[in-house]
Design an enzyme around this catalytic site. Structure first.
Site, PDB file in Angstrom:
ATOM      1  N   GLY A   1      -0.563   4.803  -0.958  1.00  0.00           N
ATOM      2  CA  GLY A   1      -1.711   5.331  -0.219  1.00  0.00           C
ATOM      3  C   GLY A   1      -1.332   6.483   0.701  1.00  0.00           C
ATOM      4  O   GLY A   1      -0.195   6.971   0.691  1.00  0.00           O
ATOM      5  N   GLN A   2      -2.297   6.902   1.534  1.00  0.00           N
ATOM      6  CA  GLN A   2      -2.095   8.095   2.367  1.00  0.00           C
ATOM      7  C   GLN A   2      -0.895   7.927   3.305  1.00  0.00           C
ATOM      8  O   GLN A   2      -0.060   8.825   3.414  1.00  0.00           O
ATOM      9  CB  GLN A   2      -3.360   8.385   3.198  1.00  0.00           C
TER      10      GLN A   2
ATOM     11  N   TYR B   1     -15.389  -1.922   8.911  1.00  0.00           N
ATOM     12  CA  TYR B   1     -14.004  -1.495   9.123  1.00  0.00           C
ATOM     13  C   TYR B   1     -13.573  -1.847  10.553  1.00  0.00           C
ATOM     14  O   TYR B   1     -12.509  -2.430  10.775  1.00  0.00           O
ATOM     15  CB  TYR B   1     -13.934   0.016   8.892  1.00  0.00           C
TER      16      TYR B   1
ATOM     17  N   GLY C   1       0.841  -1.208   0.000  1.00  0.00           N
ATOM     18  CA  GLY C   1       0.000   0.000   0.000  1.00  0.00           C
ATOM     19  C   GLY C   1       0.869   1.249   0.000  1.00  0.00           C
ATOM     20  O   GLY C   1       0.522   2.262   0.610  1.00  0.00           O
TER      21      GLY C   1
HETATM   22  C1  AKB Z   1     -11.145   6.416   8.783  1.00  0.00           C
HETATM   23  O1  AKB Z   1     -11.712   7.488   9.028  1.00  0.00           O
HETATM   24  O2  AKB Z   1     -11.715   5.426   8.324  1.00  0.00           O
HETATM   25  C2  AKB Z   1      -9.678   6.295   9.103  1.00  0.00           C
HETATM   26  C3  AKB Z   1      -9.458   5.802  10.488  1.00  0.00           C
HETATM   27  C4  AKB Z   1      -9.678   6.680  11.637  1.00  0.00           C
HETATM   28  O3  AKB Z   1      -9.072   4.688  10.675  1.00  0.00           O
HETATM   29  N1  AKB Z   1      -9.042   7.575   8.922  1.00  0.00           N
END
Ligand code: AKB
Length: 317
Positions: free
Chosen positions: A11-12, A143, A8
């Protein structure tokens, strides 16, 4: 840490971490892993080797690790929180099937592995203020589910197989180099672009919603320092709370307005992002990271805002 694979790398986080490792780890080879369509460019491409490294292709990862004699893997492949809600199966595939591929290669080749967790690993039943290192983690976003499972699986490989897994729980990350994509905390980056370009900022997160945030140089320092920490001092591994600032949209917009008085902001709440943000901590307690590997951030809100605006003015105007 000598031969390092950053998965990755465009990525950021990866785009800046790869360059930092190349600059700061003497004698290292840092391979920039990418997926087709997200090829490295410019300095990232010129300053070291790059390879296609798709976490879903275990054999491909094993080949790279063997070819470069990799000893440390930074696994930064992930769909961020808002986009993971739109594509939960893809998020699971990248974050979980991808992780087990990496951990299996690491088990066979004795590599250390850093797979970041996040404030997203917490949920509505977590204490929101001064969120402790060890506490309830019952997130309701995909997530978050993958981040808790990442912490558990990484610890499992350490305790069962001795794989040197370590990580931090990143707050929302703010950087002037590479934009985030599809996160809940992205607004805290986007507001700077609007301010510097003289555009009205439409904020998707409600006033009064506090979240932990961090400036990218501190996040990169955390990612490097945790992998170089003395293992005999580590009581925890996956993953450490790290914190430096916490604010809501009113506070960040006021801080920017002190430097750019013309900034205009109105609210148009995104219900998906708002629900996620409401379930996350307001501010984490990072005393375990401070005690176990001397974590200490360098940027507070004012220092971060000054540096962001100066760098974005150079980049955009
Ligand atoms: C998100 O907002 O999904 C990410 C994180 C806080 O993991 N920047």
């Amino acid at each position: 840490m000598k031969n390092i694979l950053v998965i990755g790398s465009t990525g950021q986080i990866g785009s800046e971490l790869t360059m930092k490792l190349r600059r700061e780890i003497p004698g290292s080879t840092v391979v920039a892993g990418y997926i087709p369509g997200a090829e490295p460019k410019g300095e990232l491409l010129k300053s070291g080797p790059s390879e296609v490294a798709d976490v879903r292709d275990g054999q491909g990862l094993a080949d790279i690790v063997a070819r470069y004699d990799i000893d440390t893997v930074y696994n930064l492949a992930a769909l961020l929180s808002a986009v993971a809600e739109r594509k939960p199966l893809m998020a699971w595939d990248i974050q979980m099937n991808g992780l087990i591929n990496i951990l299996e290669v690491a088990r066979e080749r004795r590599c250390a592995v850093f797979t970041p967790s996040s404030i997203g690993s917490f949920g509505p039943s977590t204490p929101h203020k001064g969120t402790p290192q060890d506490t309830i983690q019952r997130p309701r976003s995909m997530y978050g589910v993958t981040k808790v499972a990442t912490e558990l699986l990484s610890d499992y490989y350490f305790f069962k197989y001795g794989v040197d897994t370590r990580a931090v729980r990143f707050p929302g990350l703010i950087s002037h180099v590479t934009l985030p994509g599809g996160g809940t905390t992205d607004y805290a980056v986007e507001i700077f672009y609007s301010a510097v370009c003289g555009e009205e900022f439409v904020c998707p997160i409600a006033a009064g919603t506090f979240m932990d945030m961090m400036y990218m140089p501190d996040a990169l320092k955390a990612a490097v320092d945790i992998m170089q920490a003395d293992p005999s001092r580590l009581v925890h591994r996956n993953a450490f709370n790290v914190a430096s600032m916490s604010f809501d949209p009113e506070i960040i917009s006021a801080a920017i307005r002190k430097r750019i008085p013309s900034l205009k902001m109105r609210y148009e709440i995104d219900p998906v992002r708002q629900a996620i943000a409401d379930s996350w901590p307001d501010s984490m307690d990072d005393s375990c990271a401070r005690a176990e590997w001397d974590w200490k951030p360098s940027y507070d809100l004012d220092a971060m805002v000054d540096d962001m605006i100066a760098n974005l003015r150079r980049k955009l105007l």
